[in-house]
Design a protein around this motif. Structure first.
Motif, PDB file in Angstrom:
ATOM      1  N   CYS A 207       0.862  -1.179   0.000  1.00  0.00           N
ATOM      2  CA  CYS A 207       0.000   0.000   0.000  1.00  0.00           C
ATOM      3  C   CYS A 207       0.898   1.228   0.000  1.00  0.00           C
ATOM      4  CB  CYS A 207      -0.890  -0.011   1.232  1.00  0.00           C
ATOM      5  SG  CYS A 207      -1.732   1.564   1.499  1.00  0.00           S
ATOM      6  N   CYS A 210       0.345   3.056   3.786  1.00  0.00           N
ATOM      7  CA  CYS A 210       0.777   2.438   5.048  1.00  0.00           C
ATOM      8  C   CYS A 210       1.891   1.410   4.863  1.00  0.00           C
ATOM      9  CB  CYS A 210      -0.416   1.797   5.755  1.00  0.00           C
ATOM     10  SG  CYS A 210      -1.066   0.352   4.901  1.00  0.00           S
ATOM     11  N   CYS A 237      -6.142  -1.999  -0.048  1.00  0.00           N
ATOM     12  CA  CYS A 237      -5.581  -2.027   1.303  1.00  0.00           C
ATOM     13  C   CYS A 237      -6.667  -2.344   2.334  1.00  0.00           C
ATOM     14  CB  CYS A 237      -4.920  -0.691   1.637  1.00  0.00           C
ATOM     15  SG  CYS A 237      -4.234  -0.680   3.304  1.00  0.00           S
ATOM     16  N   CYS A 242      -5.235   2.511   8.157  1.00  0.00           N
ATOM     17  CA  CYS A 242      -4.654   3.215   6.996  1.00  0.00           C
ATOM     18  C   CYS A 242      -5.662   4.195   6.417  1.00  0.00           C
ATOM     19  CB  CYS A 242      -4.259   2.196   5.929  1.00  0.00           C
ATOM     20  SG  CYS A 242      -3.668   2.939   4.402  1.00  0.00           S
TER      21      CYS A 242
END
Ligand SMILES: [Zn+2]
Length: 360
Positions: A207, A210, A237, A242
């Motif tokens: 991702c 994050c 994600c 996040c």
């Protein structure tokens, strides 16, 4: 790895529950079910102020960090730490650019470093301005010692040392060098077929926000997207903390499409180090095996401990992605069709063998 026959560690239960190993709550139950006795013994051992030094030895991307983190999850992160020598050396690069941190580093090395390379030169090397000189082992030891001081007295798994054959003999005296004189130490050998490392690299995605790592084929997220234009599937994600939760399209890192060949040189050095240490007498050894031959799998492991592979199909009518889960069979380095164990199953083997080498 050719030429090494690691014992297969049995985790199969005669009869029992099935666990979803990707789910932290179920994984907790799984650990207690399969290694509850050893986990308790290790907890008592650590609570009494005992520690250990475990050296993780395995090729790059063999899962060293993952297995240690799961060990910490099961036994307790407050008394166990994972020390990545590579991360420490890399973090020095940033430290050297910050005047306050650099001064602290220089002062620390001034007190602790004993070696043949001049001091200014070392700072240059650590700061990445001199890329032709390797960071001397004496400096690495001093930096690891600094990290251990920072962590407080904990049991440690050391990842990334010895990194080459020149460092092998240091590792024999490592616990003395870092001040853990009487603590037990042991080597943890990790065997993962090359084809598994290759696939992990080729299909891995992260991702952008994050940095959570996942794998399109082997470790998917809950939600999968489909790009009609590119005819490509992608993971979304699923890290709840996040900012891109549920919307960030996870992407591959440049170079990963080359797979294991991109790190071939490193892999060969890692294997050589393992080979040399395998013959070493006097230090207990733990053997972790990621792959289990298909023909004996049902004797040794439970079905839900096997890594599945995913593929995806686009259902135009329902306008959604269909996820197909299949069993994943690869040839190990000796050419035997094998399953790959999920990390939690390898961690169970690490927990049980650690309790064993500590004599608990
Ligand atoms: Zn994310």
């Amino acid at each position: 790895m050719k030429g090494f026959s690691f014992p297969i560690f049995k985790t199969k239960q005669e009869e029992g529950e099935k666990f979803q190993l990707e789910d932290p709550v179920q994984r907790r139950k799984y650990f207690d079910c399969k290694a509850g006795v050893e986990i308790e013994k290790l907890r008592v051992f650590l609570e009494q102020g005992n520690t250990f030094v475990g050296f993780l030895l395995g090729p790059k991307n063999s899962g060293k960090g993952t297995y240690t983190k799961l060990f910490m999850e099961a036994v307790g992160a407050e008394r166990v730490a994972h020390i990545s020598v590579g991360d420490i050396v890399r973090s020095i690069d940033a430290d050297a650019r910050n005047p306050t941190k650099k001064a602290a580093l220089v002062a620390f090395l001034g007190r602790r470093y004993r070696g043949f390379i001049a001091f200014d030169k070392i700072i240059e090397v650590l700061a990445g301005r001199d890329t032709t000189t390797l960071v001397p082992t004496e400096v690495i030891l001093a930096l690891v010692e600094r990290e251990i001081e920072r962590l407080g007295r904990k049991a440690v798994f050391v990842d990334g040392f010895p990194r080459n054959l020149d460092q092998v003999s240091y590792s024999l005296y490592f616990r003395t060098l870092i001040g853990y004189r009487d603590d037990p130490d042991f080597f943890v050998f990790i065997n993962v077929p090359e084809i598994i490392i290759d696939e992990r690299m080729r299909s891995r995605v992260v991702c952008g926000s994050c940095q959570s790592p996942r794998n399109l084929k082997l470790l998917r997220t809950k939600e999968i997207g489909y790009d009609e234009g590119k005819k490509e599937f992608y993971l979304l994600c699923d890290n709840p903390s996040c900012e891109g939760f549920g919307k960030n399209r996870m992407v591959a890192k440049e170079g990963d499409e080359l797979g294991i060949e991109a790190i071939r040189e490193r892999i060969e050095v890692d294997k050589k180090v393992m080979e040399v240490l395998m013959d070493l007498q006097g230090v207990p050894k733990i053997f972790l095996r990621n792959a289990v031959p298909v023909e004996v799998a049902s004797e040794y492991i439970d079905d839900y401990e096997i890594t599945p592979a995913y593929r995806y199909e686009w259902d135009g009518e329902l306008n959604k992605v269909r996820v197909i889960e299949e069993s994943w069979v690869v040839e190990d380095d000796d050419g035997l069709p094998s399953y790959s164990l999920l990390p939690a199953a390898v961690a169970v083997s690490l927990i049980k063998q650690t309790a064993q080498v500590l004599g608990l």
